[in-house]
Design a protein around this motif. Structure first.
Motif, short mmCIF file in Angstrom:
data_model
loop_
_atom_site.label_atom_id
_atom_site.label_comp_id
_atom_site.label_asym_id
_atom_site.label_seq_id
_atom_site.Cartn_x
_atom_site.Cartn_y
_atom_site.Cartn_z
N UNK A 197 0.83 -1.21 0.00
CA UNK A 197 0.00 0.00 0.00
C UNK A 197 0.86 1.25 0.00
N UNK A 198 1.93 1.26 0.78
CA UNK A 198 2.78 2.44 0.87
C UNK A 198 3.45 2.73 -0.47
N UNK A 199 3.98 1.70 -1.12
CA UNK A 199 4.64 1.91 -2.41
C UNK A 199 3.66 2.28 -3.51
N UNK A 200 2.41 1.85 -3.34
CA UNK A 200 1.41 2.16 -4.37
C UNK A 200 1.16 3.65 -4.48
N UNK A 201 1.39 4.40 -3.39
CA UNK A 201 1.20 5.85 -3.45
C UNK A 201 2.25 6.53 -4.32
N UNK A 202 3.34 5.83 -4.64
CA UNK A 202 4.32 6.38 -5.58
C UNK A 202 3.88 6.17 -7.03
N UNK A 203 2.91 5.29 -7.24
CA UNK A 203 2.44 4.95 -8.58
C UNK A 203 1.17 5.71 -8.95
N UNK A 204 0.38 6.01 -7.95
CA UNK A 204 -0.82 6.84 -8.15
C UNK A 204 -1.09 7.57 -6.84
N UNK A 205 -1.43 8.84 -6.94
CA UNK A 205 -1.53 9.64 -5.71
C UNK A 205 -2.59 9.12 -4.76
N UNK A 206 -3.55 8.33 -5.24
CA UNK A 206 -4.58 7.79 -4.36
C UNK A 206 -4.26 6.36 -3.92
N UNK A 207 -3.18 5.79 -4.41
CA UNK A 207 -2.78 4.47 -3.95
C UNK A 207 -3.64 3.35 -4.51
N UNK A 208 -3.34 2.15 -4.06
CA UNK A 208 -4.03 0.95 -4.53
C UNK A 208 -5.22 0.64 -3.63
N UNK A 209 -6.23 0.03 -4.20
CA UNK A 209 -7.36 -0.48 -3.43
C UNK A 209 -6.94 -1.83 -2.86
N UNK A 210 -6.69 -1.86 -1.57
CA UNK A 210 -6.18 -3.09 -0.96
C UNK A 210 -7.20 -4.22 -1.00
N UNK A 211 -8.44 -3.91 -1.29
CA UNK A 211 -9.43 -4.96 -1.48
C UNK A 211 -9.16 -5.80 -2.72
#
Length: 309
Positions: A197-211
């Motif tokens: 989840x933390x690294x996903x914020x580097x890929x999109x400003x809203x991050x990944x949907x952990x679901x």
């Protein structure tokens, strides 16, 4: 790699194309129209001696007034502040000049007041128009019986900016919590999911949907001073599936691998986009003049080496 993340679209104003003002509308509306009516003032003491006022309340010098008027109102839910300017036309010695307004929305329009107590009672108070009458409170020197009728010229919805700010604050709190979890106590599985989840914020400003991310599955033997792996899959909106691998060493995450990318560290989060307001053309400014469209356009400058475009 942006496909699996929680929100794909850039932030946009909510209901900007909706002509109605929602009860919680936050923003500004500029109106332009006219006013007409009568005003009267209390007779000056010196004038009374020269020309006695025939009325018992000494209210003389009635004037027929009228002209154009520009009104800008700022809405914050039911609360309203704003200002007005008279614009051209015949305003008379006691016509509208300029002033500030404060009040609130009502079930039938809105009621606004000037500093001297004069009330602007509007039966229409929305994005398309601002119409009603101006009534003075008893006892003030100037009395007005004026009607006004204006149409909405520009609407700026700023509520979405407030909501974006709240979302950015929530994101910052979430990033701080994930960072602490990654460096704190707990099992490798929890750190792995926090890292995703933390690294996903580097890929999109809203991050990944952990679901969309599956629970991690262990690969390799869990031994001290030896690498082993945790693997999860994630579902993309197009129906395809991606894979994420974490390399674990002594219960700590060494690196994170998205699909076929090299295994790497946690990257800094992407900047949260700053809202850009659309051009109001000057309608929201404190200017007494109506807006005159300009035919002048900026001339593009030649591009040189190092220009960004």
């Amino acid at each position: 790699m942006l496909m699996p993340f929680a929100a794909q679209a850039q932030p946009t104003p909510r209901d900007r194309d909706d002509p109605a003002l929602a009860p919680d509308f936050e923003g500004q509306v500029a109106y332009f129209g006219n006013y007409t009516g009568k005003t009267s003032v209390t007779a000056d003491l010196r004038r009374r001696e020269q020309t006695p006022c025939p009325y018992p309340d000494q209210r003389c010098y009635q004037q027929v007034v009228g002209g154009g008027v520009k009104v800008v109102l700022s809405f914050d839910g039911e609360h309203i502040t704003g200002f007005y300017y008279s614009v051209g036309g015949f305003e008379g010695p006691n016509g509208l000049r300029e002033g500030t307004l404060i009040g609130r929305r009502t079930p039938v329009g809105c009621e606004l007041y000037e500093a001297d107590g004069t009330m602007w009672q509007a039966t229409t108070c929305g994005s398309k128009g601002f119409q009603g009458q101006i009534v003075s409170v008893r006892g003030i020197p100037k009395q007005s019986e004026v009607t006004f009728s204006t149409v909405g010229m520009f609407v700026r919805d700023t509520g979405w900016i407030t909501r974006l700010g709240e979302e950015e604050a929530r994101r910052d709190r979430r990033i701080n919590w994930l960072t602490q979890k990654l460096d704190g106590v707990g099992g490798a599985e929890g750190r792995f999911r926090a890292a995703i989840e933390l690294d996903s914020y580097s890929r999109h400003f809203r991050g990944i949907d952990m679901g969309r991310v599956s629970e991690p599955v262990q690969s390799g033997k869990r031994k001290k001073n030896r690498e082993w792996y945790l693997d999860s899959s994630y579902g993309r909106p197009d129906g395809s599936t991606g894979n994420i691998r974490g390399v674990i060493y002594n219960e700590r995450l060494r690196c994170l691998q998205w699909d076929d990318e090299p295994c790497g560290p946690i990257h800094p989060p992407a900047d949260f986009p700053k809202p850009r307001l659309d051009d109001d053309g000057g309608w929201l400014s404190r200017s007494p003049a109506p807006i005159v469209p300009s035919d002048t356009r900026p001339v593009p400058r030649p591009r040189g080496n190092g220009d960004r475009y």
